[in-house]
Structures are given as C-alpha cells and as structure tokens.
Design an enzyme around this catalytic site. Structure first.
Site, PDB file in Angstrom:
ATOM      1  N   LYS A   1      28.821 -52.861  30.010  1.00 56.21           N
ATOM      2  CA  LYS A   1      27.758 -53.216  30.956  1.00 56.21           C
ATOM      3  C   LYS A   1      26.474 -52.572  30.464  1.00 56.21           C
ATOM      4  CE  LYS A   1      26.974 -55.292  34.993  1.00 56.21           C
ATOM      5  NZ  LYS A   1      27.586 -54.708  36.201  1.00 56.21           N
ATOM      6  N   HIS A   2      25.426 -53.351  30.331  1.00 56.18           N
ATOM      7  CA  HIS A   2      24.136 -52.846  29.872  1.00 56.18           C
ATOM      8  C   HIS A   2      24.257 -52.117  28.536  1.00 56.18           C
ATOM      9  CE1 HIS A   2      22.162 -53.025  34.121  1.00 56.18           C
ATOM     10  NE2 HIS A   2      22.916 -54.082  33.844  1.00 56.18           N
TER      11      HIS A   2
ATOM     12  N   ARG B   1      22.548 -33.379  28.490  1.00 57.56           N
ATOM     13  CA  ARG B   1      23.970 -33.589  28.229  1.00 57.56           C
ATOM     14  C   ARG B   1      24.824 -33.113  29.407  1.00 57.56           C
ATOM     15  NH1 ARG B   1      26.071 -35.530  23.975  1.00 57.56           N
ATOM     16  NH2 ARG B   1      23.999 -35.510  23.047  1.00 57.56           N
TER      17      ARG B   1
ATOM     18  N   HIS C   1      20.552 -44.562  20.349  1.00 57.08           N
ATOM     19  CA  HIS C   1      19.355 -44.653  21.191  1.00 57.08           C
ATOM     20  C   HIS C   1      19.129 -46.081  21.673  1.00 57.08           C
ATOM     21  CE1 HIS C   1      18.601 -40.563  20.243  1.00 57.08           C
ATOM     22  NE2 HIS C   1      17.391 -40.567  20.743  1.00 57.08           N
TER      23      HIS C   1
ATOM     24  N   ASN D   1      22.289 -39.408  25.958  1.00 58.14           N
ATOM     25  CA  ASN D   1      23.327 -38.425  25.649  1.00 58.14           C
ATOM     26  C   ASN D   1      24.658 -38.936  26.173  1.00 58.14           C
ATOM     27  OD1 ASN D   1      21.843 -36.294  24.351  1.00 58.14           O
ATOM     28  ND2 ASN D   1      20.926 -35.792  26.338  1.00 58.14           N
TER      29      ASN D   1
END
Length: 513
Positions: A272-273, A434, A513, A414
């Site tokens: 998802k996404h 994190r 990223h 993260n």
C-alpha cells in the site's frame, strides 16, 4: 508523362511487409530494396529492384556497404523544384517513400549469450543515414519506421499525397527512432567499459509509449507509461482482466513485484502506497497470503497483492472471499484462478512473466535534472553476518532475521520490520525518527493481537540510539539485524546485552527514500 513513384524499403521488422509492398505496387510504386528485405518480397511474389541495380555497385563486405551511395542519398535528399536539374544531370531518380527500421540491436543485446562481436555486427550504419536524410527532406519524402504506420501511409497515397502534418509526424518519429538506437549502442559500449553501472557524459535514454494513463498521482495531473524494449517487470505485464493500471497502481505493483521476487520460496507481499504492509513465505501461496494479509488487513484493503509463483485457484478464492484489492500480480495465473477472479471484474489481474535478472539503471527526477543509480541488489550472505552481542541468534531466529532483512529493504525509510516464522508481524515505515517506526510497528502488531514475544527486528539503517532497541525489547523482540556503523554502536550493543537480545550486523544499508 507523370513520374512513377518510388519507394525504398529495407527493414529488419518484417511484420506486414508483403501485404504493404503489394499495396504500394497496386498504387504504381516502383520498389527498391536491399538484401534480406528484397529476398522476402520476391518470395512473397512482389516485384523488386535491387539497390545494386540503382547504384551500379554490388553490396559488399557482407552487406556492410550497400546504400551509402549518391544515387541513394541524392534521391532521398533532393528538394522538389530546387535540385531537379542536378538529379537530371547525374541520372538520379528521387524517392517518394522510405521505409526503414534498423538492425535489432536492442533485442540482440538483451540476450544473455550475446557476444561482443555479434552486438557490433548489429550496429546499423546505412539505415540511420537514410532515415535522417529522408526525415530531413520530409516535405518531399515520406519516411516510415513503424509497421503500425503502414495503413496510414497507404491511405494517404491512395488519396494523393501525405499531408504536411503526417509527413512531419513521421519525420519526428524517424529521428526519435535513430536517437533511441544510438543511445542503446552508447549504453551498451559504456557498460563494456566498466564493471559498474554505466554513467556516460551524456545520458540519452529511449522508451516506447505503451499507453496514456487516465491521470497521474492525482486527477489534475496527466501521465503516460513508457517502457524499454526487451524488458520485463510490471511495465511488460499482461493484463488479464480489469481496467488498465493507473499511475499509482503501477508504482505500487512494481514495489510489490520487486519485493516478492526477492524471496527464494513461495511468497506473498501486499503493498500500500509503495510500502509492504504484509509479507510472508510458506510452503504454499495460500498459506503465504493468509499470513501476509493477517499482518495488517486494514492497510491491505485496496492494496496490491504480488506472488512469486504461478497463482492457483485456492489462493485466488481466498483473495476474492477475504479482501478488496486493486491489483493481483503473479508470474502466471492458472485457469482455476482466472475463473475465481472473473467474479470480481473490477479487480485488475496481471501476469508478469518469468523474472528477468537484467540490471537497469534507476532514475529519479529532481528540479533541473535527474539522479541515476544502479539498483540496490546487494544480497545478504548469512555466513557474512557478524554477531556483536554476547548471545548469538538461534537457527530459527537467524532464518527470521534473513526474512525480515529482505522485507525491510523494500520498506520506506526509516524502516523497522518485526517478524517471526517467515511472516511479518508489524511494519513501521517512512518516519523521520527510527524510534517512531519501532513504535508504529509495535502498534500495528498490537492492533491485530499479534504477539511479538520471541520475534525478530530488522532495521534498514544503523540504530543511532538505544531508545529504539528499548522499545523493541519491551515488546518481546529477541533478535535484531541491522547494518551497524553508528557512533553509538557500543551503547546500542550494550543495551541489547542488557535485554538478552542477539544482534547481528550486515555492513549493508538499505535506505529507500
């Protein structure tokens, strides 16, 4: 007398060639051709004039030299009403149509067994020269590079002459064809120069437009899908049912297919996404799907489901009965599975075909430029893992650590992944700290009443402070895998020892990223 029209045809892609040439003959075209194309046309019963009859010079050097001659290029470059006297002086007849597509360099070099010598022999020289000449002189010479355009050019000549707009469109397509061809050759040669990803001084890439999409990430954005020739992956998948994939569908499906393809055994990944919300590997696809879905069924709603084995009926039935999904992707979909999915025509089902191992550069645009990198394909060898705590992981923990490490590679940074018994229990993704990812992963597990006692944790980058480890320990985590390399490694390792946690470091980071 009206001058007869002339067409020069030399193609490697012979789809529809005979019928097209026969139609040109019916329009009173004289057809000039070369080598294999002339041979194919004659075998189909089409009358052809050899290029050597026009140039007065034989094809030599195994066909390397055949069209590089003034009688060819002057016939392509001569301007109507400007160069006619020059043509008459030298006995050169102009061409009205050029039909050329080039040696199949990309297809040949896509083969794993291609030799360098074979690749070089598939570098076309005369073809690009003719295309550029005709495209430059498109006001007089119509130029066609794509068999899909045969119908349009025939219709235009049947009506008289191609319109200026059509000539211009064909010319632009011809220059794009040669630009793509040259860029493919440049990339191939650059790759031979280095063992790392090729980064030439000028980066020119070429893809074919596969389809225009309904919209981009949002309805107010236009978008299209382009794909490379001879490639694999989601862009070359076959849609078995449902509407074409949207921009966001394609991004999510690509993330799911890449992730599931990293597992050696039967596996399922739900995305998802662009981030996995559940992943599992098991003895069967249906068991893997059950476990992956159980990680986070809330996020799985409307998600993308990917498998790395041919999809069977039992798994398809489980999907149909259990959840709403936008896309299901698998290397193949068995007949029973197709029948099950047919009950949900809104579900997009796509066959991706066998996984391809060819490396491709990854590109991401930024303002005023583009970033290029080699893909993150660093594989983990369990034998290279370094135990940094007093307690070493058990064999079962080690298996789960390797599993979690595969998943975390595809989670947005993260990234924290909790796992046990070859399945995810909680995933924390895309946070700016994190420790927050560690907490979110725990909340995900708690929401589904999934115990983390005895589970393992994977962190995509080093653990900078002990706080994330303290959160994991409180949840019941017993083993951790992470890259290592933080300034506070000693502090983090000491915390692991305090909690009786086994920790191994990989020396590899998997930022996404």
């Amino acid at each position: 007398m009206t001058r007869k029209r002339r067409a020069l045809i030399s193609v490697s892609d012979k789809r529809g060639l005979a019928a097209f040439a026969e139609s040109l003959r019916s329009l009173s075209f004289e057809i000039v051709s070369t080598g294999g194309t002339a041979r194919a046309l004659r075998e189909a019963g089409v009358e052809v004039v050899d290029v050597s009859a026009v140039t007065g010079f034989p094809e030599i050097m195994d066909g390397r030299v055949k069209t590089l001659h003034p009688h060819i290029h002057a016939g392509l470059l001569a301007r109507a009403g400007v160069d006619d006297a020059v043509l008459a002086e030298h006995g050169i007849e102009p061409f009205d149509l050029l039909v050329v597509n080039l040696y199949p360099f990309e297809q040949v070099t896509a083969r794993d067994d291609v030799s360098f010598a074979e690749a070089v022999e598939n570098i076309d020289v005369g073809g690009p020269a003719m295309l550029r000449a005709a495209a430059k002189n498109h006001e007089r010479v119509a130029v066609v590079v794509d068999p899909a355009d045969y119908g349009a050019v025939l219709e235009a000549f049947e009506a008289g002459e191609p319109s200026p707009a059509l000539r211009l469109r064909f010319a632009a397509k011809a220059f794009a064809h040669t630009a793509r061809y040259d860029s493919a050759i440049g990339r191939f040669l650059a790759a031979r120069e280095s063992t790392r990803a090729p980064y030439p001084e000028s980066l020119v890439l070429g893809w074919d437009k596969a389809q225009e999409l309904s919209y981009g990430e949002n309805p107010h954005q236009t978008a299209a899908l382009y794909r490379e020739r001879g490639g694999g992956g989601i862009a070359h998948g076959t849609l078995l049912q449902g509407k074409p994939l949207s921009y966001n569908n394609l991004l999510d499906a690509d993330a799911a297919v890449r992730c599931v393809g990293a597992f050696p055994g039967p596996a399922c990944v739900i995305v998802k996404h662009m981030t996995p919300c559940g992943a599992a590997t098991a003895g069967s696809l249906v068991s893997a799907y059950d476990a992956a879905h159980a990680t986070d069924p809330t996020s799985a709603f409307g998600g993308i489901i990917a498998f790395n084995r041919p999809l069977d009926a039992a798994t398809a039935i489980s999907i149909v009965e259990r959840q709403v999904a936008h896309v299901v992707a698998a290397p193949a979909v068995e007949p029973g599975a197709r029948a099950a999915f047919a009950k949900k025509q809104s579900l997009r089902v796509i066959e991706t075909g066998a996984a391809r191992e060819r490396r491709a550069l990854e590109l991401r645009s930024i303002g005023g430029g583009v970033l290029v990198q080699e893909p993150d394909e660093a594989a983990l060898d369990p034998a290279t893992l370094r135990v940094v705590t007093r307690r070493a992981p058990t064999d079962a923990e080690l298996r789960d650590l390797v599993f979690a490490w595969i998943v975390v590679k595809f989670v947005k940074s993260n990234a924290i992944v909790y796992a046990r018994d070859g399945r995810t229990l909680g995933i924390g993704a895309g946070q700016t700290s994190r420790v927050m990812s560690a907490r979110i992963a725990g909340l995900k597990a708690e929401e589904q009443r999934l115990s983390l006692d005895g589970a393992v944790m994977a962190s995509d980058a080093y653990i900078p402070f002990r706080d994330g480890l303290d959160v994991a320990a409180a949840l019941g985590i017993r083993a951790v895998i992470q890259p290592g390399g933080s300034m506070r490694d000693k502090e983090v390792i000491a915390a692991a020892d305090e909690h009786g946690i086994a920790m191994v470091v990989t020396g590899i980071r998997h930022f996404r990223h």
